[in-house]
Design a protein around this motif. Structure first.
Motif, mmCIF file in Angstrom:
data_model
loop_
_atom_site.group_PDB
_atom_site.id
_atom_site.type_symbol
_atom_site.label_atom_id
_atom_site.label_comp_id
_atom_site.label_asym_id
_atom_site.label_seq_id
_atom_site.Cartn_x
_atom_site.Cartn_y
_atom_site.Cartn_z
ATOM 1 N N GLY A 4 3.164 -3.295 2.817
ATOM 2 C CA GLY A 4 3.499 -2.041 2.170
ATOM 3 C C GLY A 4 4.483 -1.207 2.984
ATOM 4 O O GLY A 4 5.414 -0.606 2.442
ATOM 5 N N HIS A 7 8.038 -2.748 2.966
ATOM 6 C CA HIS A 7 8.632 -2.539 1.649
ATOM 7 C C HIS A 7 9.138 -1.112 1.503
ATOM 8 O O HIS A 7 10.248 -0.869 1.015
ATOM 9 C CB HIS A 7 7.574 -2.853 0.574
ATOM 10 C CG HIS A 7 8.003 -2.487 -0.805
ATOM 11 N ND1 HIS A 7 7.308 -1.602 -1.595
ATOM 12 C CD2 HIS A 7 9.069 -2.865 -1.536
ATOM 13 C CE1 HIS A 7 7.933 -1.468 -2.743
ATOM 14 N NE2 HIS A 7 8.996 -2.235 -2.736
ATOM 15 N N ARG A 8 8.345 -0.178 1.962
ATOM 16 C CA ARG A 8 8.739 1.225 1.832
ATOM 17 C C ARG A 8 9.995 1.515 2.659
ATOM 18 O O ARG A 8 10.913 2.176 2.196
ATOM 19 C CB ARG A 8 7.585 2.112 2.289
ATOM 20 C CG ARG A 8 7.797 3.570 1.970
ATOM 21 C CD ARG A 8 6.668 4.405 2.527
ATOM 22 N NE ARG A 8 7.012 5.802 2.529
ATOM 23 C CZ ARG A 8 6.690 6.670 1.579
ATOM 24 N NH1 ARG A 8 5.998 6.255 0.525
ATOM 25 N NH2 ARG A 8 7.041 7.944 1.670
ATOM 26 N N GLU A 48 3.105 8.910 2.333
ATOM 27 C CA GLU A 48 2.721 8.247 1.089
ATOM 28 C C GLU A 48 1.436 8.849 0.527
ATOM 29 O O GLU A 48 1.252 8.909 -0.695
ATOM 30 C CB GLU A 48 2.506 6.754 1.361
ATOM 31 C CG GLU A 48 2.692 5.892 0.143
ATOM 32 C CD GLU A 48 2.782 4.433 0.501
ATOM 33 O OE1 GLU A 48 3.012 4.098 1.681
ATOM 34 O OE2 GLU A 48 2.613 3.623 -0.413
ATOM 35 N N ARG A 150 5.509 -6.902 -4.679
ATOM 36 C CA ARG A 150 4.562 -5.807 -4.892
ATOM 37 C C ARG A 150 4.260 -5.659 -6.376
ATOM 38 O O ARG A 150 3.119 -5.410 -6.780
ATOM 39 C CB ARG A 150 5.143 -4.519 -4.334
ATOM 40 C CG ARG A 150 4.197 -3.372 -4.501
ATOM 41 C CD ARG A 150 4.559 -2.176 -3.703
ATOM 42 N NE ARG A 150 3.587 -1.119 -3.971
ATOM 43 C CZ ARG A 150 3.432 -0.063 -3.211
ATOM 44 N NH1 ARG A 150 4.156 0.073 -2.125
ATOM 45 N NH2 ARG A 150 2.547 0.850 -3.517
ATOM 46 N N GLU A 154 0.594 -5.945 -8.005
ATOM 47 C CA GLU A 154 -0.002 -4.888 -8.820
ATOM 48 C C GLU A 154 -0.224 -5.368 -10.245
ATOM 49 O O GLU A 154 -1.236 -5.062 -10.867
ATOM 50 C CB GLU A 154 0.890 -3.651 -8.794
ATOM 51 C CG GLU A 154 0.892 -2.964 -7.436
ATOM 52 C CD GLU A 154 1.745 -1.720 -7.414
ATOM 53 O OE1 GLU A 154 2.304 -1.360 -8.472
ATOM 54 O OE2 GLU A 154 1.874 -1.113 -6.347
ATOM 55 N N PRO A 172 -4.962 -2.591 -2.317
ATOM 56 C CA PRO A 172 -4.559 -1.914 -1.072
ATOM 57 C C PRO A 172 -4.719 -2.814 0.156
ATOM 58 O O PRO A 172 -3.943 -2.712 1.107
ATOM 59 C CB PRO A 172 -5.508 -0.716 -1.003
ATOM 60 C CG PRO A 172 -5.851 -0.442 -2.413
ATOM 61 C CD PRO A 172 -5.918 -1.786 -3.075
ATOM 62 N N LEU A 175 -1.686 -4.817 0.424
ATOM 63 C CA LEU A 175 -0.535 -4.039 0.875
ATOM 64 C C LEU A 175 -0.624 -3.723 2.364
ATOM 65 O O LEU A 175 0.396 -3.518 3.019
ATOM 66 C CB LEU A 175 -0.433 -2.740 0.065
ATOM 67 C CG LEU A 175 -0.139 -2.931 -1.425
ATOM 68 C CD1 LEU A 175 -0.102 -1.600 -2.139
ATOM 69 C CD2 LEU A 175 1.190 -3.648 -1.622
ATOM 70 N N ARG A 176 -1.852 -3.682 2.895
ATOM 71 C CA ARG A 176 -1.992 -3.455 4.335
ATOM 72 C C ARG A 176 -1.900 -4.764 5.104
ATOM 73 O O ARG A 176 -1.868 -4.766 6.324
ATOM 74 C CB ARG A 176 -3.346 -2.805 4.641
ATOM 75 C CG ARG A 176 -3.475 -1.347 4.225
ATOM 76 C CD ARG A 176 -4.731 -0.741 4.838
ATOM 77 N NE ARG A 176 -5.926 -1.460 4.438
ATOM 78 C CZ ARG A 176 -6.641 -1.174 3.353
ATOM 79 N NH1 ARG A 176 -6.281 -0.200 2.560
ATOM 80 N NH2 ARG A 176 -7.730 -1.873 3.059
#
Lengths: 718, 342
Positions: A4, A7-8, A48, A150, A154, A172, A175-176
């Motif tokens: 995550g 990606h951000r 976030e 992602r 999702e 989540p 994503l972590r």
């Protein structure tokens, strides 16, 4: 690296590059740019965890609507639609960055960034745009991949798909996770930019440049340059002295080495014949379209490349589009930009006062070569008697003492040239160059300059001289242009800046040997020099950036059909030279080594290679399929053996979850130091090799496997 | 015959040629892909129209992304083996898990965002498993849950392996054949049975006879072909001949259930619904009887019969009922029901 987080970061980088590309085009006002950049920084810095807060959610709903209303209003009041659209897209990006939640929003950010780059191509592609584009090229593959992954996570897991044993997947947690994105993954996605860049370069170089010019959207973006329009107020030119913006560049061929850091070259732009006491203007305005055959315009005669000295100019887009010429220019050859099939062709127009203007360059400036006559060649210019009165007219209300001063300085001198020189010398010697002349704004500025302040900038000097020459009967006019410039060691050209704008005088001298307009510069030497010292680290760095920018403009933005043809011709020439050096241009190899034949051979080799590779793959697949048939009894036997092992382990209280692959289950057992860990791992590896690895289990191996499973089953449970 | 062999060879060649023309991969645009291609075309048109070199740069980048997308999706999809593990049994109305294992044969390249659809004959593909990442030389396992609504044979024909990796612009997929079959048993409802059957008295349930039970009923001389493990050695030594133990057979009476499996001509969906309800009823009662320890026999009016007892379990009986199809025609006369039939 957390999936995550990476990606951000990549998405943020793309968004920032897109906004910077738009800001760098300078189509938005400076304040808008500042606020945009600040807004971008704030949006990127928002944690976030804040994005779920109600305030931001409301902001996400209201802000785009409010923005739309504001921009629609600006459109209605007459702003250029493209500017409004770009501003809207930039602000939308900032809002989306601040309020994003989920992969869909991240994809919108990427699309907006791409649209920013598209807009930047229309608004102007400076070097900053090029650097942002390069950054986009490096970051985009990784950002797109992560965004897609992602979205898949999702989309698949959040919709309730019971992926493993029917338990929902914790999105989540994924994503972590640090297992999805590793260093290798990041390196690979960044390295993808290499083939992308190569492909982009190849397409850029080879795609033919022929513009159709249908539905063209032209954006008014030429910078306005004071001093060269129809009307110049006294004092307008002088105040440009501090402006370092490059107005044009010129290269002089066969220059001495090392080249001088500064070259005081007067580049004539426009001239004015009518002075009303405060401003210069032109009496005549009509422009005649001029162009000889091809790209050449003869000013006095045709160009002679052998005899004439050539100076090449690269003029930035300015308004009005004036062509600047050095002294003794006899011909001009323009280098038209990209070939436009349907559209305005480049034209040169000759106006009053020997001014040359250009049209049809699509606002991209102009490249041209000027041919200069030698010093000994006479250049004759006539001035009909009927034209002389306007060059002798004095403004109404000019104090008498101005004319008297002119007479005083020129009394006793026989020739007009001597008189002009005398006035020039007096002004240079007796008056002081001052950018902030106290004579500006007075009722009679020239009179005040000559008799009161004795301080002024170049226009005061040139105006004073022009008026005094007229007073003594010598036709004269005020000329504006540039003086300078400054050597750029990286680009190997002279840079002329807006601060080099200058004003001087042309006087018509009825010389029996060379009648014509002669140039006089009454400004003291300090005020008639090119701007800025050449040394210092700042100027070194700025020279580098300017040279890079010029290369970008020449070879990327200005890449056209001529350059394409030149590249291919050069390539062809080098290839022929190589052939002749290797002796392949004669004999039996002559036809085989010709370029078309070599290209055909390469294509054929590639096709054959591809077919052979496909065949090999097909054979390998058939072989593998042969050992991996779903109905292959050997595979079924291996699977059955593993099921026996599982049954034996169940009796020992060890159960494999359906979600856990066999190898991981065995490794877990060993990691937990289970007494059967090693044995189970060993048996699992045997199973995997037989089931997937293509190694069939012999009878002895099968019996050994069964024996070992039996011993596990019979082991006493603890 | 020569004619038929040449047409046979020709036919095979033709089929092989048609197969070779079929693309090994299928490509489909996603919604994002359509936008992307649209933008690319727009940029391309603008570049050609205006000869703006920066647009050519953009166009090159967009086209390169498309090419890279094709190559990377192919790399991700290649060299994957998919295995299906079906459960031992499945039943109407009860969820079962089908395991899908994907093994990545590639030595260094992981596969990302792999979607596997399990294809069943005659049914839309509605079950898919998603694998975010399959590392090189390793397997990932996923399972999907399914609740069958109809009994019968569920035939799996293969898998469709798809990926939208790397950019989500296109979906590339390929189909691999992988046969599999799962018999879906009819639904079984809980049934309460009385302690004793009608007409049967307690104590008379055990009828001893000769069989393979635990108890012995007597001894006899060994005949050729009989199992030597039952030799009564002590007696044999005493008698001087090979003497065998005779084992007892514990018998409970068969519970016979009848099912009408002959479909009258002209009957409609109502008959089918009744038939299905009958199967469900018979299955439920059979399982209840078997739990109680009874032996069950199911007779159909089409002439079929299946038996089950506690030792062998309900599987053969339920499998029979799962695959039972009605027969069209006049019904046969009912066979005489043995004692204890319901």
């Amino acid at each position: 690296m957390r999936f995550g987080l990476v990606h951000r970061i990549m998405t943020d980088a793309l968004a920032a590059l897109g906004v910077l590309a738009v800001v760098s085009t300078a189509s938005l006002s400076p304040w808008t740019n500042i606020v945009l950049v600040v807004g971008l920084a704030i949006a990127l810095a928002l944690p976030e965890s804040w994005q779920g807060r109600p305030a931001l959610r409301h902001f996400a709903t209201i802000a785009p609507v409010a923005l739309l209303i504001v921009e629609a209003g600006r459109l209605l009041v007459g702003r250029f639609p493209l500017d409004v659209a770009v501003e809207f897209a930039a602000w939308l990006q900032v809002i989306r960055l601040a309020t994003r939640r989920g992969a869909a929003h991240d994809q919108q950010i990427i699309v907006l960034a791409l649209l920013h780059f598209v807009a930047g191509t229309v608004l102007g592609g400076s070097l900053t745009y090029g650097l942002c584009f390069f950054g986009f090229l490096v970051v985009a593959p990784g950002a797109l991949v992560l965004s897609h992954l992602r979205r898949e996570v999702e989309g698949n897991y959040r919709q309730g798909a019971r992926d493993r044993t029917g338990l929902p997947v914790d999105v989540p947690r994924i994503l972590r996770s640090r297992r999805v994105v590793g260093r290798g993954f990041l390196a690979t996605t960044c390295l993808l930019s290499v083939p992308i860049l190569l492909f982009t370069t190849a397409l850029f170089v080879m795609f033919p440049r022929i513009g159709l010019s249908l539905l063209l959207l032209s954006h008014p973006r030429a910078g306005r340059m004071i001093g060269f329009s129809e009307h110049v107020d006294l004092g307008d030119v002088g105040v440009l002295r501090d402006d370092p913006t490059v107005a044009l560049r010129f290269e002089v061929k066969d220059l001495q080495e090392p080249p001088p850091m500064r070259l005081t070259l007067r580049l004539r732009g426009t001239a004015f014949d009518a002075y009303d006491g405060h401003a210069w203007a032109r009496t005549q305005h009509e422009m005649a379209r001029e162009r000889d055959a091809g790209d050449t315009l003869s000013l006095f005669r045709g160009p002679n490349p052998v005899r004439d000295r050539v100076v090449s100019f690269d003029l930035e887009a300015i308004d009005p589009p004036v062509v600047f010429l050095p002294p003794r220019a006899v011909a001009i050859r323009v280098r038209p930009p990209n070939q436009i099939l349907l559209g305005d062709q480049l034209t040169l127009q000759r106006g009053a006062e020997d001014e040359i203007r250009y049209a049809g360059s699509d606002g991209r400036g102009l490249r041209y070569d000027v041919y200069l006559a030698g010093d000994r060649e006479p250049i004759v210019q006539g001035l009909p008697l009927s034209e002389r009165p306007r060059y002798l007219a004095l403004p109404p209300g000019l104090p008498e003492r101005v004319a008297e001063l002119g007479h005083q300085w020129t009394d006793g001198l026989a020739t007009p040239e001597a008189k002009a020189t005398a006035i020039e010398t007096h002004l240079r010697r007796d008056y002081v160059y001052d950018l902030h002349s106290p004579s500006s704004g007075t009722a009679q500025p020239v009179d005040h300059f000559l008799f009161e302040s004795h301080h002024g900038h170049c226009e005061f000097f040139s105006t004073a001289m022009a008026l005094m020459l007229r007073a003594v009967g010598i036709p004269s006019r005020n000329v504006t242009g540039f003086v300078g410039g400054t050597w750029n060691r990286f680009g190997r050209y002279y840079a002329v800046r807006e601060g080099d704008a200058h004003s001087w005088v042309e006087a018509y001298i009825d010389d029996p040997t060379r009648p014509g307009w002669h140039t006089f510069d009454p400004t003291p030497p300090g005020g008639a020099q090119p701007l800025e010292p050449p040394g210092g680290a700042y100027y070194y760095a700025r020279d580098f950036v300017e040279a890079l920018s010029q290369r970008w403009d020449t070879y990327v933005v200005g890449y056209d059909l001529r350059k394409q043809v030149r590249i291919f011709e050069e390539f062809s020439r080098r290839y022929e030279r190589m052939r002749s050096r290797a002796g392949m241009d004669r004999g039996p190899l002559h036809h085989l080594t010709r370029a078309p034949a070599v290209a055909a051979l390469l294509l054929l080799a590639a096709a054959i290679g591809y077919v052979l590779w496909k065949q090999r793959r097909r054979l390998a697949q058939v072989e593998r399929r042969g050992t991996r048939q779903a109905n292959d009894p050997r595979l079924d036997a291996a699977a059955a053996l593993y099921r026996h092992l599982e049954t034996a382990l169940q009796l020992q209280g060890v159960t494999r979850q359906p979600a856990t692959p066999p190898l991981r289950h065995a490794e877990d057992l060993r990691a937990r130091r289970h007494p059967l860990g090693e044995e189970v791992l060993s048996l699992t590896q045997v199973y995997l090799e037989a089931r997937f690895g293509g190694q069939s289990l012999t009878d002895a191996g099968r019996r050994d496997f069964e024996r070992r499973v039996r011993s596990i089953r019979l082991r006493p449970t603890t | 015959m020569a004619g038929s062999s040449s047409s046979g060879i020709g036919g095979r060649w033709f089929l092989a040629w048609r197969r070779s023309l079929r693309p090994p991969r299928r490509l489909k645009f996603t919604r994002e892909g359509k936008f992307f291609v649209g933008i690319t075309l727009g940029v391309g048109f603008a570049a050609i129209n205006t000869a703006n070199n920066l647009l050519y740069l953009l166009l090159g980048m967009l086209l390169a992304l498309i090419v890279v997308s094709g190559i990377m999706s192919e790399l991700s999809l290649r060299d994957l083996t998919v295995l299906r593990r079906l459960p031992l049994r499945a039943q109407v109305g009860r969820a079962h898990l089908v395991e899908i294992e994907v093994y990545n044969h590639k030595g260094r390249v992981p596969s990302y965002a792999i979607e596997v659809e399990d294809l069943r004959a005659g049914q839309p593909a509605d079950k898919r498993c998603f694998f975010l990442k399959i590392s090189p030389k390793s397997a990932q396992v996923a399972a999907y849950r399914r609740t069958p609504t109809r009994r019968g044979r569920d035939v799996h024909v293969g898998f469709r392996i798809a990926t939208r990796f790397p950019f989500g612009l296109f979906e590339k997929s390929r189909e691999v054949p992988a046969d599999g079959e799962l018999v879906i048993y009819p639904a079984v409802d809980p049934v309460h049975l009385s302690a004793t059957g009608q007409g049967r008295s307690p104590g008379a349930d055990n009828i001893l006879g000769r069989g393979r039970g635990e108890e012995f009923v007597g001894v006899k001389l060994m005949r050729s072909g009989e199992d030597p493990r039952d030799v009564y050695w002590r007696k044999s030594a005493a008698v001087g001949q090979m003497v065998m133990r005779e084992r007892a057979r514990e018998m409970r009476p068969d519970v016979t259930l009848t099912l009408d499996a002959v479909r009258p001509p002209g009957s409609g969906d109502e008959w089918v619904a009744t038939f299905e309800r009958g199967i469900r009823d018979v299955a439920s009662r059979s399982v209840a009887h078997l739990k109680r320890g009874d032996r069950v026999a199911v007779l159909t009016t089409a002439g079929g019969i299946v038996r089950a007892d506690r030792a062998f379990g309900a599987d053969p009986l339920l499998r029979y009922l799962a695959l039972l199809e009605p027969v069209l025609g006049v019904s046969r006369p009912k066979p005489p029901a043995p004692e204890g039939a319901e």
